[in-house]
Scaffold this motif. Structure first.
Motif, PDB file in Angstrom:
ATOM      1  N   ALA A   1       0.840  -1.201   0.000  1.00 51.55           N
ATOM      2  CA  ALA A   1       0.000   0.000   0.000  1.00 51.55           C
ATOM      3  C   ALA A   1       0.877   1.254   0.000  1.00 51.55           C
ATOM      4  CB  ALA A   1      -0.929   0.000   1.204  1.00 51.55           C
ATOM      5  N   LYS A   2       1.926   1.265   0.822  1.00 47.81           N
ATOM      6  CA  LYS A   2       2.845   2.410   0.854  1.00 47.81           C
ATOM      7  C   LYS A   2       3.642   2.505  -0.442  1.00 47.81           C
ATOM      8  CE  LYS A   2       3.638   2.206   5.814  1.00 47.81           C
ATOM      9  NZ  LYS A   2       4.619   1.800   6.834  1.00 47.81           N
ATOM     10  N   SER A   3       4.147   1.383  -0.885  1.00 45.51           N
ATOM     11  CA  SER A   3       5.009   1.342  -2.064  1.00 45.51           C
ATOM     12  C   SER A   3       4.280   1.773  -3.329  1.00 45.51           C
ATOM     13  CB  SER A   3       5.540  -0.073  -2.245  1.00 45.51           C
ATOM     14  OG  SER A   3       6.075  -0.247  -3.519  1.00 45.51           O
ATOM     15  N   ARG A   4       3.054   1.314  -3.465  1.00 46.49           N
ATOM     16  CA  ARG A   4       2.308   1.556  -4.699  1.00 46.49           C
ATOM     17  C   ARG A   4       1.375   2.747  -4.597  1.00 46.49           C
ATOM     18  NH1 ARG A   4      -0.684  -3.625  -5.917  1.00 46.49           N
ATOM     19  NH2 ARG A   4      -1.032  -2.640  -7.915  1.00 46.49           N
ATOM     20  N   GLY A   5       1.265   3.346  -3.401  1.00 45.88           N
ATOM     21  CA  GLY A   5       0.417   4.513  -3.233  1.00 45.88           C
ATOM     22  C   GLY A   5      -1.059   4.211  -3.356  1.00 45.88           C
ATOM     23  N   ILE A   6      -1.450   3.021  -2.901  1.00 45.35           N
ATOM     24  CA  ILE A   6      -2.861   2.627  -2.943  1.00 45.35           C
ATOM     25  C   ILE A   6      -3.270   2.173  -1.558  1.00 45.35           C
ATOM     26  CG2 ILE A   6      -2.879   1.973  -5.379  1.00 45.35           C
ATOM     27  CD1 ILE A   6      -2.518  -0.915  -4.508  1.00 45.35           C
ATOM     28  N   SER A   7      -4.562   2.163  -1.297  1.00 44.18           N
ATOM     29  CA  SER A   7      -5.007   1.673   0.012  1.00 44.18           C
ATOM     30  C   SER A   7      -5.781   0.385  -0.176  1.00 44.18           C
ATOM     31  CB  SER A   7      -5.879   2.711   0.714  1.00 44.18           C
ATOM     32  OG  SER A   7      -7.132   2.795   0.094  1.00 44.18           O
ATOM     33  N   TYR A   8      -5.704  -0.455   0.831  1.00 46.42           N
ATOM     34  CA  TYR A   8      -6.413  -1.735   0.812  1.00 46.42           C
ATOM     35  C   TYR A   8      -7.491  -1.731   1.887  1.00 46.42           C
ATOM     36  CZ  TYR A   8      -2.763  -3.791  -2.111  1.00 46.42           C
ATOM     37  OH  TYR A   8      -1.908  -4.093  -3.127  1.00 46.42           O
ATOM     38  N   GLU A   9      -8.163  -0.619   2.075  1.00 42.34           N
ATOM     39  CA  GLU A   9      -9.189  -0.561   3.105  1.00 42.34           C
ATOM     40  C   GLU A   9     -10.413  -1.322   2.646  1.00 42.34           C
ATOM     41  OE1 GLU A   9      -9.885   3.346   4.535  1.00 42.34           O
ATOM     42  OE2 GLU A   9      -7.748   3.805   4.661  1.00 42.34           O
ATOM     43  N   LYS A  10     -11.083  -1.917   3.635  1.00 37.61           N
ATOM     44  CA  LYS A  10     -12.284  -2.677   3.322  1.00 37.61           C
ATOM     45  C   LYS A  10     -13.372  -1.738   2.825  1.00 37.61           C
ATOM     46  CE  LYS A  10     -11.723  -6.465   6.568  1.00 37.61           C
ATOM     47  NZ  LYS A  10     -12.289  -7.161   7.710  1.00 37.61           N
ATOM     48  N   LYS A  11     -14.156  -2.225   1.884  1.00 38.98           N
ATOM     49  CA  LYS A  11     -15.282  -1.440   1.404  1.00 38.98           C
ATOM     50  C   LYS A  11     -16.363  -1.476   2.474  1.00 38.98           C
ATOM     51  CE  LYS A  11     -14.368  -2.516  -3.388  1.00 38.98           C
ATOM     52  NZ  LYS A  11     -14.804  -3.219  -4.572  1.00 38.98           N
ATOM     53  N   LYS A  12     -16.954  -0.322   2.724  1.00 38.17           N
ATOM     54  CA  LYS A  12     -18.004  -0.241   3.738  1.00 38.17           C
ATOM     55  C   LYS A  12     -19.336  -0.594   3.105  1.00 38.17           C
ATOM     56  CE  LYS A  12     -15.564   3.133   6.469  1.00 38.17           C
ATOM     57  NZ  LYS A  12     -15.536   4.487   7.003  1.00 38.17           N
ATOM     58  N   ARG A  13     -20.119  -1.365   3.838  1.00 36.81           N
ATOM     59  CA  ARG A  13     -21.448  -1.717   3.351  1.00 36.81           C
ATOM     60  C   ARG A  13     -22.373  -0.523   3.521  1.00 36.81           C
ATOM     61  NH1 ARG A  13     -22.790  -7.645   5.845  1.00 36.81           N
ATOM     62  NH2 ARG A  13     -21.285  -8.798   4.631  1.00 36.81           N
ATOM     63  N   ASN A  14     -23.295  -0.405   2.607  1.00 32.37           N
ATOM     64  CA  ASN A  14     -24.295   0.642   2.701  1.00 32.37           C
ATOM     65  C   ASN A  14     -25.475   0.081   3.476  1.00 32.37           C
ATOM     66  OD1 ASN A  14     -26.006   2.767   2.416  1.00 32.37           O
ATOM     67  ND2 ASN A  14     -25.873   2.878   0.168  1.00 32.37           N
ATOM     68  N   LYS A  15     -25.579   0.476   4.738  1.00 38.11           N
ATOM     69  CA  LYS A  15     -26.635  -0.065   5.596  1.00 38.11           C
ATOM     70  C   LYS A  15     -28.006   0.466   5.217  1.00 38.11           C
ATOM     71  CE  LYS A  15     -23.602  -0.831   9.492  1.00 38.11           C
ATOM     72  NZ  LYS A  15     -23.272  -0.516  10.879  1.00 38.11           N
ATOM     73  N   ASN A  16     -28.068   1.586   4.549  1.00 38.13           N
ATOM     74  CA  ASN A  16     -29.354   2.175   4.175  1.00 38.13           C
ATOM     75  C   ASN A  16     -29.981   1.482   2.973  1.00 38.13           C
ATOM     76  OD1 ASN A  16     -29.052   4.073   6.191  1.00 38.13           O
ATOM     77  ND2 ASN A  16     -28.000   5.520   4.832  1.00 38.13           N
ATOM     78  N   LYS A  17     -29.216   0.688   2.260  1.00 36.15           N
ATOM     79  CA  LYS A  17     -29.709   0.046   1.043  1.00 36.15           C
ATOM     80  C   LYS A  17     -30.827  -0.953   1.336  1.00 36.15           C
ATOM     81  CE  LYS A  17     -27.449  -0.888  -3.257  1.00 36.15           C
ATOM     82  NZ  LYS A  17     -26.270  -1.363  -3.920  1.00 36.15           N
ATOM     83  N   LEU A  18     -30.653  -1.789   2.357  1.00 36.30           N
ATOM     84  CA  LEU A  18     -31.636  -2.815   2.668  1.00 36.30           C
ATOM     85  C   LEU A  18     -32.978  -2.215   3.070  1.00 36.30           C
ATOM     86  CD1 LEU A  18     -32.171  -5.831   2.905  1.00 36.30           C
ATOM     87  CD2 LEU A  18     -31.340  -5.735   5.240  1.00 36.30           C
ATOM     88  N   PRO A  19     -33.049  -1.252   4.001  1.00 35.20           N
ATOM     89  CA  PRO A  19     -34.348  -0.681   4.335  1.00 35.20           C
ATOM     90  C   PRO A  19     -35.009   0.000   3.146  1.00 35.20           C
ATOM     91  CG  PRO A  19     -32.769  -0.154   6.048  1.00 35.20           C
ATOM     92  CD  PRO A  19     -32.021  -0.812   4.926  1.00 35.20           C
TER      93      PRO A  19
END
Length: 196
Positions: A159-177
């Motif tokens: 992530a540091k070397s390539r200048g990218i992040s590997y953060e988890k994608k957050k779920r959209n909790k509002n989608k289901l309702p």
């Protein structure tokens, strides 16, 4: 330039070295999925079988040859480092002027490595295959603390070397309702059957 978003380069190049599909250690025998299984499941099962066969080939070629029962997390780390020679992902070293740049403007002599995502997926498939072939979960060399730490270090450095992040994608909790609301509102807007 020279980077890859994280394809399956960990296993694509392994196939060249893995021609044997049987082994006396129970490596190479695989339960095939049913013909009615979805294509993605078949693809996953096929890739898992190829990965398992490749790891079995690695154990047989190891000097001295290793049996699966004697395999440890240290051997898994050795295997992952061995696979780096087949990598296709440019990983800049810290003294490289392109360290931290996702799209370097010019070529550099930094090494090609396995992408973290490929290694992570590979370990996941091998963990599953180990247990499918009779291994006990508590004795799984692919799930050791050393392997988890190694993968974390690879992820952070890449992530540091390539200048990218590997953060988890957050779920959209509002989608289901919202989906439930639209389905109930469409049911409510229908006229009663006797009104037609």
């Amino acid at each position: 330039m020279g980077t890859e978003a994280g394809g399956d380069d960990a296993t694509t190049d392994q196939n060249a070295m893995s021609n044997s599909s049987t082994d006396s250690m129970n490596i190479g025998s695989s339960s095939s999925s049913s013909a009615a299984a979805p294509a993605s499941s078949n693809r996953y099962e096929n890739q898992k079988r190829r990965d398992w066969n490749t790891f079995g080939q690695y154990l047989r070629n190891h000097r001295p040859p290793l049996s699966l029962s004697r395999c440890s997390g240290a051997h898994v780390l050795e295997f992952l480092r061995y696979l780096d020679q087949f990598g296709k992902t440019k990983v800049h070293i810290q003294i490289c002027p392109f360290f931290g740049h996702p799209n370097p403007p010019a070529p550099c002599p930094c090494p090609l490595r396995q992408a973290w995502g490929s290694l992570d997926a590979l370990i996941g498939r091998l963990r599953a295959a180990f247990e499918e072939h009779g291994g006990k979960p508590e004795a799984n060399p692919f799930g050791t603390r050393a392997v988890r730490l190694f993968l974390r270090e690879v992820r952070e450095f890449q992530a540091k070397s390539r200048g990218i992040s590997y953060e988890k994608k957050k779920r959209n909790k509002n989608k289901l309702p919202q989906q439930q609301e639209t389905s109930t509102s469409s049911q409510l807007s229908l006229p009663p059957p006797d009104a037609i």
